[in-house]
Motif scaffolding. Structure first.
Motif, mmCIF file in Angstrom:
data_model
loop_
_atom_site.group_PDB
_atom_site.id
_atom_site.type_symbol
_atom_site.label_atom_id
_atom_site.label_comp_id
_atom_site.label_asym_id
_atom_site.label_seq_id
_atom_site.Cartn_x
_atom_site.Cartn_y
_atom_site.Cartn_z
ATOM 1 N N LEU A 167 142.725 -21.778 -3.728
ATOM 2 C CA LEU A 167 143.409 -21.605 -2.441
ATOM 3 C C LEU A 167 144.466 -22.668 -2.176
ATOM 4 C CD1 LEU A 167 140.561 -20.661 0.059
ATOM 5 C CD2 LEU A 167 142.374 -19.204 -0.831
ATOM 6 N N GLN A 168 145.560 -22.218 -1.540
ATOM 7 C CA GLN A 168 146.585 -23.145 -1.093
ATOM 8 C C GLN A 168 145.958 -24.132 -0.104
ATOM 9 O OE1 GLN A 168 149.616 -21.272 1.322
ATOM 10 N NE2 GLN A 168 148.168 -19.720 2.005
ATOM 11 N N GLU A 169 146.551 -25.295 -0.006
ATOM 12 C CA GLU A 169 146.006 -26.354 0.841
ATOM 13 C C GLU A 169 145.800 -25.909 2.283
ATOM 14 O OE1 GLU A 169 147.296 -30.799 2.290
ATOM 15 O OE2 GLU A 169 148.050 -30.057 0.374
ATOM 16 N N GLY B 240 142.448 -24.399 2.958
ATOM 17 C CA GLY B 240 141.296 -25.150 2.496
ATOM 18 C C GLY B 240 140.089 -25.022 3.407
ATOM 19 N N TYR B 241 140.340 -24.807 4.706
ATOM 20 C CA TYR B 241 139.257 -24.652 5.671
ATOM 21 C C TYR B 241 138.334 -23.478 5.318
ATOM 22 C CZ TYR B 241 142.068 -20.816 7.524
ATOM 23 O OH TYR B 241 142.779 -19.662 7.645
ATOM 24 N N ALA B 242 138.844 -22.504 4.600
ATOM 25 C CA ALA B 242 138.065 -21.298 4.288
ATOM 26 C C ALA B 242 137.235 -21.456 3.016
ATOM 27 C CB ALA B 242 138.998 -20.105 4.138
ATOM 28 N N ARG B 243 137.566 -22.435 2.203
ATOM 29 C CA ARG B 243 136.952 -22.568 0.874
ATOM 30 C C ARG B 243 135.424 -22.579 0.935
ATOM 31 N NH1 ARG B 243 140.039 -26.415 -0.734
ATOM 32 N NH2 ARG B 243 141.541 -25.010 -1.640
ATOM 33 N N LEU C 59 142.171 -6.028 11.395
ATOM 34 C CA LEU C 59 142.477 -7.446 11.223
ATOM 35 C C LEU C 59 143.035 -7.659 9.826
ATOM 36 C CD1 LEU C 59 142.277 -10.402 12.218
ATOM 37 C CD2 LEU C 59 139.981 -10.437 11.207
ATOM 38 N N ALA C 60 144.256 -8.158 9.728
ATOM 39 C CA ALA C 60 144.867 -8.451 8.428
ATOM 40 C C ALA C 60 144.432 -9.844 7.980
ATOM 41 C CB ALA C 60 146.387 -8.385 8.539
ATOM 42 N N TRP C 61 144.182 -9.998 6.686
ATOM 43 C CA TRP C 61 143.768 -11.287 6.142
ATOM 44 C C TRP C 61 144.425 -11.482 4.776
ATOM 45 C CZ3 TRP C 61 141.390 -10.536 1.502
ATOM 46 C CH2 TRP C 61 140.830 -9.283 1.279
ATOM 47 N N THR C 62 144.648 -12.725 4.439
ATOM 48 C CA THR C 62 145.190 -13.067 3.123
ATOM 49 C C THR C 62 144.564 -14.366 2.640
ATOM 50 O OG1 THR C 62 147.043 -14.342 4.026
ATOM 51 C CG2 THR C 62 147.459 -12.025 3.556
ATOM 52 N N PHE C 63 144.346 -14.439 1.367
ATOM 53 C CA PHE C 63 143.954 -15.678 0.717
ATOM 54 C C PHE C 63 144.983 -15.882 -0.398
ATOM 55 C CE2 PHE C 63 139.994 -14.328 2.676
ATOM 56 C CZ PHE C 63 139.659 -15.488 3.354
ATOM 57 N N ILE C 64 145.757 -16.934 -0.259
ATOM 58 C CA ILE C 64 146.874 -17.189 -1.161
ATOM 59 C C ILE C 64 146.566 -18.416 -2.016
ATOM 60 C CG2 ILE C 64 149.358 -17.667 -1.287
ATOM 61 C CD1 ILE C 64 148.854 -15.021 0.073
ATOM 62 N N GLY C 65 146.797 -18.285 -3.311
ATOM 63 C CA GLY C 65 146.552 -19.391 -4.234
ATOM 64 C C GLY C 65 147.701 -20.383 -4.267
ATOM 65 N N GLU D 170 146.039 -7.079 13.761
ATOM 66 C CA GLU D 170 146.064 -8.477 14.176
ATOM 67 C C GLU D 170 146.018 -9.381 12.957
ATOM 68 O OE1 GLU D 170 142.656 -8.949 16.694
ATOM 69 O OE2 GLU D 170 143.364 -7.456 18.127
ATOM 70 N N ALA D 171 146.524 -10.593 13.128
ATOM 71 C CA ALA D 171 146.444 -11.626 12.096
ATOM 72 C C ALA D 171 146.475 -12.972 12.800
ATOM 73 C CB ALA D 171 147.612 -11.505 11.121
ATOM 74 N N ASP D 172 145.934 -13.972 12.145
ATOM 75 C CA ASP D 172 146.006 -15.306 12.725
ATOM 76 C C ASP D 172 146.425 -16.304 11.662
ATOM 77 O OD1 ASP D 172 143.430 -17.049 11.842
ATOM 78 O OD2 ASP D 172 142.899 -14.933 11.994
ATOM 79 N N THR D 173 146.905 -17.450 12.122
ATOM 80 C CA THR D 173 147.290 -18.539 11.226
ATOM 81 C C THR D 173 147.003 -19.850 11.934
ATOM 82 O OG1 THR D 173 149.037 -19.354 9.762
ATOM 83 C CG2 THR D 173 149.719 -18.691 11.966
ATOM 84 N N PRO D 174 146.616 -20.886 11.179
ATOM 85 C CA PRO D 174 146.399 -22.178 11.829
ATOM 86 C C PRO D 174 147.643 -22.600 12.631
ATOM 87 C CG PRO D 174 145.578 -22.246 9.585
ATOM 88 C CD PRO D 174 146.318 -20.948 9.745
#
Length: 151
Positions: free
Chosen positions: A25-27, A30-33, A73-79, A106-110
């Motif tokens: 995961l991208q930095e 990291g909270y999701a790792r 709910l849209a979600w992405t995990f980007i490397g 819907e989508a969210d981002t930090p």
């Protein structure tokens, strides 16, 4: 497809649980790792989930989770290594969003992740809640975006 020497092949395939577990995961995510385990990966690998592979290696897993008939709910995990594939990822996500059967996505981002805000706006999402306190797994704040098809 023909490739030039050194050129990497990016493909998109239905998501499998192993794909999500293999991503570095991208930095900013990291909270999701610590919460990404086999059970979560299996729950996310559904009808509307896809993996972006570069030379057969997963660099992003993304999708939408149906909440009810007209809402998802849209979600992405980007490397960390997804950069060279981001243009392809963006085009695919933009086209896929237009084909979804949901009126509201819907989508969210930090809150402090500017690239996430920029990308959601480029995808046609509108900011609805600037700060949702303690929304993220580790207690961080997030912003809520939505893309609504007006009928």
């Amino acid at each position: 497809p023909a490739r030039h020497p050194g050129q990497q092949l990016t493909t998109i395939a239905p998501s499998e649980p192993e794909h999500l577990l293999a991503i570095d995961l991208q930095e900013a995510q990291g909270y999701a790792r610590q919460n990404l385990n086999r059970r979560v990966a299996e729950q996310l690998a559904g009808l509307y989930s896809y993996t972006v592979l570069r030379d057969g290696r997963p660099v992003a897993v993304l999708g939408v989770l149906k909440l009810w008939d007209n809402r998802a709910l849209a979600w992405t995990f980007i490397g960390r290594d997804a950069g060279p594939s981001m243009a392809i990822i963006h085009r695919f996500v933009k086209e896929a969003l237009d084909l979804l059967p949901f009126r509201r996505v819907e989508a969210d981002t930090p809150c402090d992740f500017e690239a996430g805000h920029r990308w959601l706006k480029m995808l046609g999402f509108n900011l609805e809640a600037e700060r949702m306190e303690a929304y993220l797994p580790e207690g961080g704040d997030s912003s809520l975006y939505a893309r609504v098809r007006h009928v």
